[in-house]
Design a protein around this motif. Sequence first.
Motif, PDB file in Angstrom:
ATOM      1  N   ALA A 189      13.782 -43.125  60.558  1.00 28.89           N
ATOM      2  CA  ALA A 189      12.453 -43.977  60.425  1.00 28.89           C
ATOM      3  C   ALA A 189      11.491 -43.322  60.178  1.00 28.89           C
ATOM      4  CB  ALA A 189      12.393 -44.392  62.221  1.00 28.89           C
ATOM      5  N   GLY A 190      10.669 -44.299  59.278  1.00 29.49           N
ATOM      6  CA  GLY A 190       9.380 -43.537  58.794  1.00 29.49           C
ATOM      7  C   GLY A 190       9.392 -42.195  58.114  1.00 29.49           C
ATOM      8  N   ASP A 191       8.785 -41.298  58.794  1.00 30.20           N
ATOM      9  CA  ASP A 191       9.047 -39.747  58.168  1.00 30.20           C
ATOM     10  C   ASP A 191       9.868 -39.017  59.095  1.00 30.20           C
ATOM     11  OD1 ASP A 191       7.276 -39.984  60.496  1.00 30.20           O
ATOM     12  OD2 ASP A 191       6.164 -38.010  59.989  1.00 30.20           O
ATOM     13  N   GLU A 192      10.745 -39.655  59.570  1.00 27.91           N
ATOM     14  CA  GLU A 192      11.843 -38.944  60.646  1.00 27.91           C
ATOM     15  C   GLU A 192      13.293 -38.807  59.630  1.00 27.91           C
ATOM     16  OE1 GLU A 192      10.372 -39.909  65.193  1.00 27.91           O
ATOM     17  OE2 GLU A 192      11.796 -41.320  64.014  1.00 27.91           O
ATOM     18  N   PHE A 193      13.810 -37.671  59.693  1.00 29.29           N
ATOM     19  CA  PHE A 193      15.093 -37.533  58.843  1.00 29.29           C
ATOM     20  C   PHE A 193      16.191 -36.998  59.810  1.00 29.29           C
ATOM     21  CE2 PHE A 193      11.945 -37.826  55.808  1.00 29.29           C
ATOM     22  CZ  PHE A 193      12.704 -38.489  54.731  1.00 29.29           C
ATOM     23  N   VAL A 194      17.179 -37.345  59.777  1.00 30.07           N
ATOM     24  CA  VAL A 194      18.303 -36.455  60.704  1.00 30.07           C
ATOM     25  C   VAL A 194      19.436 -36.025  59.749  1.00 30.07           C
ATOM     26  CG1 VAL A 194      18.171 -37.792  62.926  1.00 30.07           C
ATOM     27  CG2 VAL A 194      19.130 -38.991  61.054  1.00 30.07           C
ATOM     28  N   VAL A 195      20.195 -34.918  60.221  1.00 30.27           N
ATOM     29  CA  VAL A 195      21.132 -34.408  59.335  1.00 30.27           C
ATOM     30  C   VAL A 195      22.062 -33.852  60.110  1.00 30.27           C
ATOM     31  CG1 VAL A 195      21.435 -32.257  57.947  1.00 30.27           C
ATOM     32  CG2 VAL A 195      19.225 -33.251  57.941  1.00 30.27           C
ATOM     33  N   ILE A 196      23.389 -34.115  59.879  1.00 31.90           N
ATOM     34  CA  ILE A 196      24.438 -33.733  60.487  1.00 31.90           C
ATOM     35  C   ILE A 196      25.296 -32.582  60.003  1.00 31.90           C
ATOM     36  CG2 ILE A 196      27.062 -34.284  61.442  1.00 31.90           C
ATOM     37  CD1 ILE A 196      25.886 -37.189  61.662  1.00 31.90           C
ATOM     38  N   VAL A 219      14.496 -33.960  61.988  1.00 36.81           N
ATOM     39  CA  VAL A 219      13.610 -33.341  60.943  1.00 36.81           C
ATOM     40  C   VAL A 219      12.330 -34.556  60.965  1.00 36.81           C
ATOM     41  CG1 VAL A 219      13.094 -32.561  58.697  1.00 36.81           C
ATOM     42  CG2 VAL A 219      15.264 -32.193  59.549  1.00 36.81           C
ATOM     43  N   ASP A 220      11.393 -33.785  61.394  1.00 37.07           N
ATOM     44  CA  ASP A 220       9.922 -34.667  61.223  1.00 37.07           C
ATOM     45  C   ASP A 220       8.846 -34.219  60.538  1.00 37.07           C
ATOM     46  OD1 ASP A 220       8.631 -37.243  62.860  1.00 37.07           O
ATOM     47  OD2 ASP A 220       7.257 -35.459  62.911  1.00 37.07           O
TER      48      ASP A 220
END
Length: 849
Positions: free
Chosen positions: A490-497, A448-449
Amino acid sequence: MASPAGILVLAAQRELRRALFDTFDHDGHFIVHSARDAAHAGILLEGRPALALIVVVFDGDGREAMAAIEALRTFPSCASAPMIAVLDDEAMLKPVVLPAGVADWLYASQIEHELLARWQRLHRTQARTPATGESGEGDYRFAFDEVDNEWLIVDPARGRIVEFSPALSRNSGLADHELRGRGLQDILAFADVTAEQVIAEGSRRWYPARRRSVRGVDGGEASARPIRHAGRDAVALVFRSDRAGARAEVALTLLTRIFGSGSGDEGMAEAARLLFEEMGLDYVAVWSARQDDGGAPVQLVQHWRGEEPAWPGPHLQSSLRLVLGGQAMLHQSDAARLAQVDPLLGQLGLAGFAGWPLQDERRTVLGALLVGSRQPLPALAIMQPVLRCAAARFAHALELRHTREQGRAEGLLDALTGLPNRLLFNDRLDTVIREANRTGESFALLFVDLDRFKTINDTLGHAVGDQVLLTTTQRLRGSVRASDTVARYAGDEFVVILRHIVKNEDVLRIAEKIVQVMGAPLRIDDGTELQVTASIGVSFFPDDAPDAETLLKHADEAMYAAKSLGRNNYQIFEGRAEQSQQQNLALKSGLRHAEHKGELRVFYQPQVDAKSEDIVGMEALVRWEHPELGFIGPGFFIPLAEETGLIVSIGEWVLRTACRHAQEWERRFGLRLRLGVNLSAVQLMQPNLLEVVAAALDESGLEASLLEMEVTESISIKAAPNLVENLQGLHRLGCRIAIDDFGTGAASLDYLRKLPADRIKIDQSFVRNIGVDPDDEAIVRATIEMAHRLKRGVVAEGVETEQHMEFLRANHCDELQGYLFCRPMPQPAFEKLLLERQRLLAGVSGTAA
């Protein structure tokens, strides 16, 4: 001079312990307990009678020996035993000050030549004649108590066993008729000599030997001596097994190895393996369950010596629940009676079973240790301290595991959002991949960015940017389950599992939900409203990549594809068109021959009554076991089957196979279980659908009332002209109709009004958000109420947690289906589950009668 009570040797130095042990052992004193400190002595002496002698080594300034003596005197077996002190040779230059209660002393260099003389002098008035039969019929028995009673008596003329100890039968698992009257060579085999030579010699030498057991053979050593038995000359043989379950000193060594097995999950696994192998157990399981997080227990380690049963979920294991409640269980040989209330014990056929709560120093239960054996457990004098110490080892490991997780989290959480940072996320992703490889499950990764976030930071400042990131965190967390993972990469980057994925469409609905939630206006502190959108890339494990690095790379590529298409949307990773086309062609070709080659499998997932948790039905699910790729998820190959038209023949094969299995189970068990079979849109439009279903019922003999055809709500009534007619025809045949994935389509009320539905199945995408999304909870609650008003039953799919179950029960859902109770199982495993259910019900009714 030998005593049935035994001698304790206590020495911190291994060399001195060995010298003392050998001195007594060489002279025929087989009751020698060797310990390095008082704690170890306590383990060895638990349940033992009073000792005849204690030998304590004083080294250094003697303070440790003094403390050890004080501790020993608190043990019942040591309270009144005479004591000999062994002093370090360096003590010759120092004054000797010994505590009260020490009857004699000598230097370490005098052990070989002086120790026995001191012992004889000390006990001259209490000395006993060695068992030669002259002192009576029972004299031969006491001489073998020191080796946990593993002895047998042989008639030397015939070489036949005439008597044996209960411990020999217990430790070997051999019944009376397998021992009494048998030739010695059938039970004991010697490495360097024959059994006849050992009998003839009758010396007290120890020979390497192997003793027969139900597991094959147990290694160890044996010695022989002449005795009188029943008025005749006989030979008694003693066997000392190398198994920890048979000898206390070996058990002590086992505990040393267990406590030295290292830290971390690998060390815990090694400790469990040692316990399993060295104690000769058939079942060992270590569970973790923290009272404060409310989640279901998690099995960390399991060893089972046998065919894989249909493992019941933790919720169905009453013994596990009792142990997690803090209650210890120890059934040396009568565990079979627990099978009436715990299906696992019946399935495994355990005679001996023990469960020990894993507790921290505050008595908080962290987990459970379960062990079992098809034979009675080893002597309780050995088993209890081993279990207690092993449980302490596992409890310490669980506490350390939790502490490390907290400590790592403190250093691996993002300071602003409190989410896992990149390092912690990478660690969790690796863990999820390992688990998915073990269970064969699929999961999805979302990258997600935020769109144009740099502009917000540059124009409105970092404080506003931080508010945007915090709001994003809240919205992402509110869109997924507690079991899923959200991290700031990182910064405005999110990750989802997203874990436990059954259908890829579920992931896409969540991605769409995140896009919509993120697009809502965001009000900052000064009252200004911002429109912040997000671009999302999606990749699937294992379809898109087998490893973390490639999976992240593909999700990142899909995210940039979403940005290139105007932002504020999501995209699924797609490989190179040429490569993807070639893969699809190869899979389509393989799918055409899958049925003929026997690669298709039907799995079954139970549906349980929400109140009683009893199995009332099952859903048939097709799986494709590709010869090279392994199991391919239905979310991947079913679209290919629909695209090629193969879904019709595959659907018919699943229907025929499932009806045949269901009828066979009904014939054997008579449980009246409902069988649910999915119908695809293509099948529902087939003009001969009724003939196909009728033929499957006729061939199998299954009653039509036990067959429930499931139609997904996403099928449009208008787009499938034969839909209503076919379903009404199926109803006339006597079949039941269920609406699958209810709530995900656009015509829920239209379906309920026009279709002859007996039951609806609430889609798992709503169920899994119970406790996460109040809107989805409201949808579930309203769906159940609406269905009941229309006289329809309700099945909830995707029930994974106790919280899900309690919510659904409170809102009167009729039936439940999901991983909380059982994963989809192949036909043999499901059959074992039904067999166990039948046996359990028969046992309960028999008890009631």
